[in-house]
Design an enzyme around this catalytic site. Structure first.
Site, PDB file in Angstrom:
ATOM      1  N   PHE A   1      -0.322   5.679  15.589  1.00 28.65           N
ATOM      2  CA  PHE A   1      -1.205   5.230  15.047  1.00 28.65           C
ATOM      3  C   PHE A   1      -2.242   4.624  15.321  1.00 28.65           C
ATOM      4  CE2 PHE A   1       1.543   5.283  10.884  1.00 28.65           C
ATOM      5  CZ  PHE A   1       0.844   6.564  10.564  1.00 28.65           C
TER       6      PHE A   1
ATOM      7  N   GLU B   1       0.604  -1.244   0.081  1.00 30.15           N
ATOM      8  CA  GLU B   1       0.048  -0.059  -0.346  1.00 30.15           C
ATOM      9  C   GLU B   1       0.759   1.314   0.218  1.00 30.15           C
ATOM     10  OE1 GLU B   1      -3.493   0.187   2.628  1.00 30.15           O
ATOM     11  OE2 GLU B   1      -2.497   1.994   3.679  1.00 30.15           O
TER      12      GLU B   1
END
Length: 280
Positions: A209, A11
């Site tokens: 995150f 990704e």
């Protein structure tokens, strides 16, 4: 690579500058040595990176690789999504990652789609079977879900709306993944569910995150990373060992593949794939 070999994919996010695009192209060239099935490209809610996503996807496609743009429904209109789908289709894109997405800061309108299953239904209604559609899965449950059961029902709705496969949020506890897969199997859903893999290179960034997206960072991993302080080399070496062990557990257990969240950096994911003997 045989059909039985677990696939890998990577990704990227759309770069904002020409320099960023050059770095992404270099990263893609390095990662292509692993023979990934595809490269996915993220998409800001409400189309906030729409043009850059398309530009990045076409750049990947020009290199001869398969590109899978993300499509986010929150903050988007049906007309806007229809236009994007037509653009992707006109360029021969056959693979989409359909997500709910998060409402950008300062944007007050949810848009015409509330949930990802509505987006999947719309894509199918507009384009039939043209696109292979991936959706998101949350082995540790979506942070906004009111209950685990509600979260599982949300996933089932996305599959029944027409999803072909799923990519999970990253995690470090393989038991969460296996439990999720078993639960879906008992529900009669047997689509491929690809584990999302986040290499560990920066503790502060990873902790932020994880706290934001609801991914659990196991206590022993968190404490070990904290103990290294500013010793970047030790953080990366330890992180590589942790994630490599996770990947091996998943592949040996029968996971259909691995999807790496690269943050547009080739090194950490490339090292993992080489240790996993990709290409196989």
């Amino acid at each position: 690579m045989s059909s039985s070999t677990p696939i890998i994919s990577f990704e990227f996010f759309p770069p904002k500058t020409a320099e960023g695009m050059a770095k992404l192209q270099a990263a893609q060239q390095q990662l292509s040595a692993c023979q990934p099935k595809f490269f996915s490209v993220t998409f800001g809610a409400g189309g906030s990176t729409q043009d850059r996503t398309l530009e990045t996807v076409l750049e990947i496609q020009r290199s001869g690789a398969e590109a899978a743009p993300h499509l986010s429904c929150v903050g988007s209109s049906k007309a806007n999504i229809r236009q994007i789908l037509q653009a992707y289709k006109s360029h021969g894109i056959r693979h989409i990652v359909a997500l709910r997405g998060d409402l950008p800061s300062g944007m007050g309108e949810i848009g015409e789609f509330r949930y990802a299953n509505e987006l999947v239904e719309f894509i199918r209604a507009e384009t039939g079977d043209w696109f292979n559609i991936e959706v998101a899965a949350y082995p540790e449950y979506h942070p906004q879900a009111r209950s685990p059961q509600e979260d599982l029902q949300n996933f089932i709705r996305k599959v029944k709306a027409g999803a072909n496969s799923a990519i999970t949020q990253y995690f470090y506890n393989p038991d969460a993944y296996w439990h999720f897969v078993d639960t879906m199997s008992r529900a009669g859903l047997h689509l491929p569910i690809y584990p999302g893999i986040m290499p560990i290179t920066n503790f502060t960034q990873l902790a932020r995150f994880s706290d934001t997206c609801g991914a659990e960072l196991p206590r022993w991993v968190r404490l070990k990373l904290q103990a290294y302080g500013d010793d970047v080399a030790s953080i990366r070496a330890f992180g590589q060992d942790v994630v490599l062990g996770l990947c091996r557990n998943l592949l040996e257990g029968g996971a259909p593949g691995l999807h790496f969240y690269t943050l547009n950096q080739a090194g950490p994911s490339l090292a993992l794939c080489q240790q996993l003997n990709y290409p196989q």
